[in-house]
Design a protein around this motif. Structure first.
Motif: not given
Length: 500
Positions: A478, A480-482, A488, A490-491
């Motif tokens: 999982h 997530q980054y910005s 934003r 989510n993968k």
């Protein structure tokens, strides 16, 4: 006049002899002075500045001479200074070499009979009219002043003002009252000769003319060179404007002028006096990232009036659009170099924080292909500026620094081989630009967390919580980054770990 003085001396001797009885009474001297002559008017010959004195002759029969005086003012009042005489048949005198060209001169005339008796000197004094002139270059006017004519009392009706324009001839331009002694001429042009004189007018038509006053309305010429060179945007709140000027010019006071449009009025925002070295740079503290501004340099005369304008220059305002993988930069044309713009150079800040030249163009737009800088260590906050280059290459003008934020594109591998052979030994996503915030978590088949990191540059090396190596198999990630632009992401997905 010498004969008159000799005759006067003889008469005085005879008078003394009478007093002591040596000469018989039958030979007694006449002691009655003649009636005084009356000055009708005095005037100034404008061609020579000589005074002209006219009088009505004494009605007495026994007049041999007329004495001419000018008056000086002392603590006891006016006192006459006798300086010449004329024969009794004259009623006019020209005072050659007097001072009527520079001041008002007061005159009196007396009569002398054959016995040497002199008439009274006053009342009956008459003055010439003297004019003075001053030039107000700041208001483009000349003020003429003069003294009131003395001698006509309440019989003066007023004054006439005569004016000679450059290259013209004298004509009357005004008539003023008997108590007026000033006149203002407006709309006076610089660096021309102007001439004036005044006539005092009596009710019966007699005229007394003044001297001629002359004024050359000198103003220093503007500098031969007044050239705006550059308009450089230094930061978000500062523009530097440099210009060249003639170091040898008498005029060395300059104003910085600004406008929101080249067709609108330019307003003075700064002034500098007594500049001695060229080029010189003005600084304008103004917001530079919203709109551009036009500038000119005005050379000022001693009245703080702008008498000469430079070419104008404009601050370069850089903007952009982002379409897919491209940043499209746009800016306004730099004006008004006489040599023209040779090219525009485009600069972008690199991962080391230094601006580097990324291309040139002859247009006012440029496309930066972001795919060429993916994974180059940049954060996604991209900084650009543009530089206009004058033909010849020795003068440049710089735009504002424009910053854009772009989203990061992500590439996630589906497998890795942590066998320490230097190839594909860790698992981590590849982002086009460094993320602003980052978190990656790895789960085993039972859903337990075996790896967690908020460091984008650190990948999973296949160990379980940093201890033993995980067995081959499928794991869950999982991420997530910005991005710097606030996006934003989510993968979540599967990855395969195996040992070849």
């Amino acid at each position: 006049f010498l004969l008159f003085q000799l005759k006067k001396t003889i008469q005085n001797i005879i008078f003394c002899l009478l007093l002591i009885g040596i000469i018989p009474d039958g030979m007694s001297q006449d002691l009655t002075p003649p009636d005084r002559p009356y000055i009708t008017y005095v005037s100034v010959d404008t061609a020579t500045n000589n005074s002209l004195i006219y009088w009505d002759k004494s009605p007495s029969n026994d007049v041999e001479w007329y004495l001419i005086y000018y008056e000086i003012f002392t603590a006891n009042g006016y006192e006459g200074v006798k300086f010449d005489s004329v024969s009794a048949d004259l009623s006019f005198y020209e005072h050659i070499g007097g001072s009527a060209g520079s001041e008002s001169v007061l005159y009196s005339v007396t009569a002398i009979d054959s016995s040497g008796n002199e008439s009274i000197r006053k009342p009956g004094l008459h003055s010439t009219i003297n004019t003075g002139i001053s030039y107000d270059s700041c208001n483009s006017l000349i003020q003429l002043t003069w003294n009131k004519y003395i001698g006509w009392g309440d019989s003066i009706s007023g004054y006439r003002v005569f004016f000679k324009p450059p290259g013209g001839s004298f004509s009357q331009i005004s008539g003023v009252g008997a108590n007026d002694t000033t006149y203002k001429k407006l709309n006076i042009e610089e660096n021309y000769d102007y001439e004036f004189f005044v006539e005092g007018v009596k009710y019966d038509g007699l005229v007394s003319r003044s001297n001629i006053s002359r004024k050359y309305t000198y103003m220093p010429p503007p500098p031969v060179l007044n050239e705006l060179l550059t308009v450089d945007v230094i930061n978000d709140n500062q523009v530097d404007i440099s210009f060249n000027f003639s170091n040898t010019s008498i005029v060395n006071d300059f104003a910085l002028m600004r406008s929101g449009s080249k067709d609108a009025d330019f307003i003075i925002i700064q002034k500098e006096y007594d500049l001695s070295s060229s080029p010189y740079t003005f600084t304008d503290n103004i917001t530079t990232s919203i709109e551009n501004y036009y500038y000119r340099i005005g050379a000022m005369n001693t009245c703080d009036q702008v008498i000469n304008l430079s070419n104008y220059g404009v601050s370069i305002l850089l903007n952009s659009d982002t379409i897919n993988n491209n940043v499209i930069l746009r800016w306004n044309e730099f004006e008004q170099w006489s040599q023209g713009v040779q090219e525009y150079r485009v600069y972008r800040k690199n991962a080391s924080g230094q601006f580097e030249d990324i291309g040139t163009t002859g247009d006012t737009n440029y496309t930066d292909d972001l795919s060429t800088i993916y994974n180059s260590g940049l954060t996604g906050e991209l900084y650009y500026y543009v530089e206009a280059v004058r033909t010849g290459g020795n003068v440049t003008a710089r735009s504002n620094v424009h910053m854009i934020r772009v989203s990061s594109k992500i590439l996630i591998p589906n497998a890795f081989t942590p066998n320490h052979d230097g190839k594909n030994d860790s698992f981590r996503p590849v982002l086009s630009f460094f993320p602003k915030n980052f978190l990656m978590v790895i789960y085993d088949r039972n859903g337990a967390i075996i790896y967690r990191s908020d460091n984008y540059e650190r990948g999973w090396d296949g160990s379980v919580n940093g201890k033993s190596m995980a067995p081959e198999g499928i794991y869950l990630y999982h991420i997530q980054y910005s991005s710097q632009n606030g996006t934003r992401v989510n993968k979540t997905g599967n990855l395969t770990l195996f040992y070849p």
